[in-house]
Design a protein around this motif. Structure first.
Motif, PDB file in Angstrom:
ATOM      1  N   GLU A 261       0.826  -1.206   0.000  1.00  0.00           N
ATOM      2  CA  GLU A 261       0.000   0.000   0.000  1.00  0.00           C
ATOM      3  C   GLU A 261       0.861   1.257   0.000  1.00  0.00           C
ATOM      4  OE1 GLU A 261      -3.927  -0.411   2.446  1.00  0.00           O
ATOM      5  OE2 GLU A 261      -2.341  -1.440   3.573  1.00  0.00           O
ATOM      6  N   VAL A 262       1.923   1.242   0.786  1.00  0.00           N
ATOM      7  CA  VAL A 262       2.823   2.391   0.828  1.00  0.00           C
ATOM      8  C   VAL A 262       3.510   2.567  -0.530  1.00  0.00           C
ATOM      9  CG1 VAL A 262       4.898   3.344   1.903  1.00  0.00           C
ATOM     10  CG2 VAL A 262       3.182   2.198   3.304  1.00  0.00           C
ATOM     11  N   SER A 263       3.929   1.465  -1.125  1.00  0.00           N
ATOM     12  CA  SER A 263       4.549   1.527  -2.449  1.00  0.00           C
ATOM     13  C   SER A 263       3.593   2.129  -3.471  1.00  0.00           C
ATOM     14  CB  SER A 263       4.982   0.124  -2.883  1.00  0.00           C
ATOM     15  OG  SER A 263       5.517   0.147  -4.188  1.00  0.00           O
ATOM     16  N   ASP A 264       2.349   1.679  -3.452  1.00  0.00           N
ATOM     17  CA  ASP A 264       1.348   2.204  -4.385  1.00  0.00           C
ATOM     18  C   ASP A 264       1.120   3.691  -4.152  1.00  0.00           C
ATOM     19  OD1 ASP A 264      -0.622   1.657  -6.487  1.00  0.00           O
ATOM     20  OD2 ASP A 264      -2.121   2.086  -4.954  1.00  0.00           O
ATOM     21  N   LEU A 265       1.093   4.094  -2.890  1.00  0.00           N
ATOM     22  CA  LEU A 265       0.928   5.510  -2.551  1.00  0.00           C
ATOM     23  C   LEU A 265       2.064   6.349  -3.112  1.00  0.00           C
ATOM     24  CD1 LEU A 265      -0.359   7.860  -0.881  1.00  0.00           C
ATOM     25  CD2 LEU A 265       1.082   7.089   1.028  1.00  0.00           C
ATOM     26  N   LEU A 266       3.301   5.900  -2.891  1.00  0.00           N
ATOM     27  CA  LEU A 266       4.465   6.691  -3.266  1.00  0.00           C
ATOM     28  C   LEU A 266       4.697   6.733  -4.772  1.00  0.00           C
ATOM     29  CD1 LEU A 266       7.017   5.592  -0.523  1.00  0.00           C
ATOM     30  CD2 LEU A 266       5.545   7.609  -0.541  1.00  0.00           C
ATOM     31  N   TYR A 267       4.420   5.621  -5.446  1.00  0.00           N
ATOM     32  CA  TYR A 267       4.707   5.529  -6.873  1.00  0.00           C
ATOM     33  C   TYR A 267       3.550   6.000  -7.758  1.00  0.00           C
ATOM     34  CZ  TYR A 267       9.175   3.029  -6.715  1.00  0.00           C
ATOM     35  OH  TYR A 267      10.501   2.690  -6.539  1.00  0.00           O
ATOM     36  N   ARG A 268       2.309   5.784  -7.322  1.00  0.00           N
ATOM     37  CA  ARG A 268       1.181   5.955  -8.242  1.00  0.00           C
ATOM     38  C   ARG A 268       0.124   6.962  -7.811  1.00  0.00           C
ATOM     39  NH1 ARG A 268       2.668   0.562  -8.307  1.00  0.00           N
ATOM     40  NH2 ARG A 268       3.192  -0.255 -10.380  1.00  0.00           N
ATOM     41  N   LYS A 269       0.141   7.394  -6.547  1.00  0.00           N
ATOM     42  CA  LYS A 269      -0.940   8.252  -6.071  1.00  0.00           C
ATOM     43  C   LYS A 269      -0.457   9.580  -5.514  1.00  0.00           C
ATOM     44  CE  LYS A 269      -3.930   4.313  -4.927  1.00  0.00           C
ATOM     45  NZ  LYS A 269      -4.648   3.580  -3.849  1.00  0.00           N
ATOM     46  N   SER A 270       0.812   9.870  -5.645  1.00  0.00           N
ATOM     47  CA  SER A 270       1.374  11.067  -5.032  1.00  0.00           C
ATOM     48  C   SER A 270       1.781  12.088  -6.106  1.00  0.00           C
ATOM     49  CB  SER A 270       2.554  10.682  -4.143  1.00  0.00           C
ATOM     50  OG  SER A 270       2.134   9.820  -3.104  1.00  0.00           O
ATOM     51  N   GLY A 271       2.772  12.903  -5.815  1.00  0.00           N
ATOM     52  CA  GLY A 271       3.261  13.862  -6.796  1.00  0.00           C
ATOM     53  C   GLY A 271       2.199  14.864  -7.222  1.00  0.00           C
ATOM     54  N   LEU A 272       2.240  15.268  -8.479  1.00  0.00           N
ATOM     55  CA  LEU A 272       1.297  16.252  -9.003  1.00  0.00           C
ATOM     56  C   LEU A 272      -0.136  15.739  -8.906  1.00  0.00           C
ATOM     57  CD1 LEU A 272       3.237  17.431 -12.195  1.00  0.00           C
ATOM     58  CD2 LEU A 272       3.052  18.623 -10.003  1.00  0.00           C
ATOM     59  N   LEU A 273      -0.328  14.438  -9.146  1.00  0.00           N
ATOM     60  CA  LEU A 273      -1.664  13.856  -9.058  1.00  0.00           C
ATOM     61  C   LEU A 273      -2.204  13.951  -7.637  1.00  0.00           C
ATOM     62  CD1 LEU A 273      -4.040  12.222 -10.222  1.00  0.00           C
ATOM     63  CD2 LEU A 273      -2.731  10.146  -9.712  1.00  0.00           C
ATOM     64  N   GLY A 274      -1.392  13.542  -6.672  1.00  0.00           N
ATOM     65  CA  GLY A 274      -1.842  13.569  -5.284  1.00  0.00           C
ATOM     66  C   GLY A 274      -2.093  14.982  -4.784  1.00  0.00           C
ATOM     67  N   LEU A 275      -1.201  15.909  -5.118  1.00  0.00           N
ATOM     68  CA  LEU A 275      -1.339  17.279  -4.639  1.00  0.00           C
ATOM     69  C   LEU A 275      -2.544  17.985  -5.255  1.00  0.00           C
ATOM     70  CD1 LEU A 275       2.406  18.384  -4.739  1.00  0.00           C
ATOM     71  CD2 LEU A 275       1.005  18.180  -2.685  1.00  0.00           C
ATOM     72  N   SER A 276      -2.767  17.744  -6.539  1.00  0.00           N
ATOM     73  CA  SER A 276      -3.847  18.447  -7.236  1.00  0.00           C
ATOM     74  C   SER A 276      -5.193  17.765  -7.093  1.00  0.00           C
ATOM     75  CB  SER A 276      -3.518  18.562  -8.730  1.00  0.00           C
ATOM     76  OG  SER A 276      -3.584  17.291  -9.370  1.00  0.00           O
ATOM     77  N   GLY A 277      -5.175  16.438  -6.848  1.00  0.00           N
ATOM     78  CA  GLY A 277      -6.414  15.686  -6.845  1.00  0.00           C
ATOM     79  C   GLY A 277      -7.076  15.653  -8.199  1.00  0.00           C
ATOM     80  N   LEU A 278      -6.297  15.988  -9.233  1.00  0.00           N
ATOM     81  CA  LEU A 278      -6.874  16.137 -10.574  1.00  0.00           C
ATOM     82  C   LEU A 278      -6.149  15.335 -11.636  1.00  0.00           C
ATOM     83  CD1 LEU A 278      -8.793  17.655 -12.563  1.00  0.00           C
ATOM     84  CD2 LEU A 278      -7.036  19.447 -12.676  1.00  0.00           C
ATOM     85  N   SER A 279      -4.830  15.557 -11.766  1.00  0.00           N
ATOM     86  CA  SER A 279      -4.101  14.969 -12.886  1.00  0.00           C
ATOM     87  C   SER A 279      -2.608  14.970 -12.601  1.00  0.00           C
ATOM     88  CB  SER A 279      -4.376  15.775 -14.169  1.00  0.00           C
ATOM     89  OG  SER A 279      -3.600  15.282 -15.253  1.00  0.00           O
ATOM     90  N   ASN A 280      -1.905  14.046 -13.262  1.00  0.00           N
ATOM     91  CA  ASN A 280      -0.444  14.043 -13.231  1.00  0.00           C
ATOM     92  C   ASN A 280       0.134  14.755 -14.443  1.00  0.00           C
ATOM     93  OD1 ASN A 280      -1.398  11.928 -14.943  1.00  0.00           O
ATOM     94  ND2 ASN A 280       0.645  11.037 -14.960  1.00  0.00           N
TER      95      ASN A 280
END
Length: 390
Positions: A261-280
């Motif tokens: 779950e942590v791996s999925d969070l860090l690799y696939r759900k964070s960054g620009l996508l996570g911060l914006s809640g919109l898009s990577n």
């Protein structure tokens, strides 16, 4: 005439190229890109060397990298049936501590590279899947691995290690750095076009869905924002970038999250996508106009400024800053925000040049030359494939 195919798989894209060989040098015939893999707006395009469109199609059927790769290889065989493929060059993200140059792929080397998949789970499996697929399509061609980590093997021990007991360094827990093929191209380009800058102190910002920065002195890597994995450093499309290890311990120990779950969070759900809640996708964020999208861009460019200062310190100063990669080459907004308040370092932008994506976007008053140079990892891969093959 022999031909070379290049395959360059990113986390959400697949770049490819077809090159003819002339006097031992690759000459581009066709290049292309499969973009936004896995989305309903996946896009495959290809252009001939003169810029003419060969193929341009949006498809919701390109659900994963395997489908993208199959479509690319089929396209090349259909459009260029006369091409005799003598070599296929593959971008392989992780080469481990020992691979400091391209190598011919063999069953033994493939097994060794497969063991490195946990170090780069978002890339290594796709890279190696491309190698296996190309072996089936082109069984008589030489298959050559070109490593994103190889360029950084020149870094000193203090930039290569973590403050852990020595046995961890010996088992391979090191700062490898990535995007080395892109940095290799930029260094070579500067050597040909601006030898004084090549011999000096340069920071290159490779900004795309994957993003990193590299300090280069006399054409050699001195330091990089990415470390043990492609997670470190700048925030990226879906990757977190730098994060306090205590956050991970908290999620595991206090919130009961599993490692997967942590791996999925860090690799696939964070960054620009996570911060914006919109898009990577930076293009979508710039158009969105929401507070969250603006905050994501602001955090991205703030981290670029932070890393720029750090890498300049590692170099002992700065002579040139180069933007490259999909965002670096095309987003005037990101470049402008990344250079804001960096006058203390000697950076002053020419806003008109920046808006027009000119090669040099610094003003005449700037002590640091700021440039936009399109990267060409495919050319680096094609040259390496020819060299190894010969």
């Amino acid at each position: 005439m022999d031909h070379v195919v290049t395959l360059n798989a990113g986390s959400s894209s697949l770049k490819f190229g077809l090159f003819a060989t002339k006097a031992g040098e690759p000459c581009v015939i066709c290049t292309g890109l499969v973009d936004r893999i896995g989305s309903a707006e996946a896009h495959i395009s290809a252009r001939l060397s003169g810029g003419e469109t060969l193929f341009d199609e949006v498809s919701d059927s390109i659900r994963d990298h395997d489908i993208a790769l199959d479509q690319v290889l089929t396209l090349l065989q259909q459009e260029f049936p006369e091409a005799r493929i003598a070599a296929v060059g593959h971008r392989i993200v992780h080469g481990g501590p020992d691979n400091d140059r391209p190598v011919l792929l063999t069953p033994d080397s493939l097994r060794s590279l497969e063991s490195l998949a946990p170090f780069a789970p978002l890339h290594q499996p796709y890279n190696l899947a491309g190698a296996y697929a190309a072996m089936k399509r082109f069984p008589d061609a030489a298959q050559v691995a070109c490593f994103d980590t190889a360029f950084h093997r020149t870094q000193s021990w203090v930039n290569d290690t973590f403050a852990l007991p020595g046995e961890y360094y010996d088992m391979g827990v090191r700062r490898y750095g990535f995007h080395g093929l892109s940095y290799d191209y930029i260094a070579g380009h500067l050597q040909q076009t601006a030898p004084d800058l090549h011999a000096g102190r340069v920071v290159v910002a490779h900004l795309g869905n994957g993003a990193s920065m590299c300090a280069i002195k006399d054409g050699r890597s001195v330091g990089s924002t990415m470390g043990f994995s492609p997670l470190d450093g700048l925030p990226m499309g879906t990757r977190s970038g730098q994060i306090d290890p205590g956050v991970l311990l908290y999620l595991l120990e206090q919130k009961g999250m599993e490692a997967a779950e942590v791996s999925d969070l860090l690799y696939r759900k964070s960054g620009l996508l996570g911060l914006s809640g919109l898009s990577n996708d930076m293009r979508a964020l710039e158009k969105a106009g929401t507070t969250e999208a603006g905050n994501a861009i602001a955090y991205f460019t703030y981290r670029i400024r932070r890393e720029m200062g750090s890498l300049s310190a590692a170099l002992g100063g700065l002579d040139a800053l180069v933007f490259t990669g999909g965002i670096g080459e095309n987003s005037a907004l990101v470049r402008q925000q990344a250079c804001e308040e960096m006058g203390w370092l000697g950076i002053d932008l020419n806003s008109d040049a920046n808006q027009s994506n000119a090669t040099t976007i610094s003003s005449d008053m700037s002590r640091v030359q700021v440039m936009v140079i399109p990267t060409n990892e495919e050319l680096v891969i094609a040259r390496a494939a020819l060299n190894v093959m010969s």
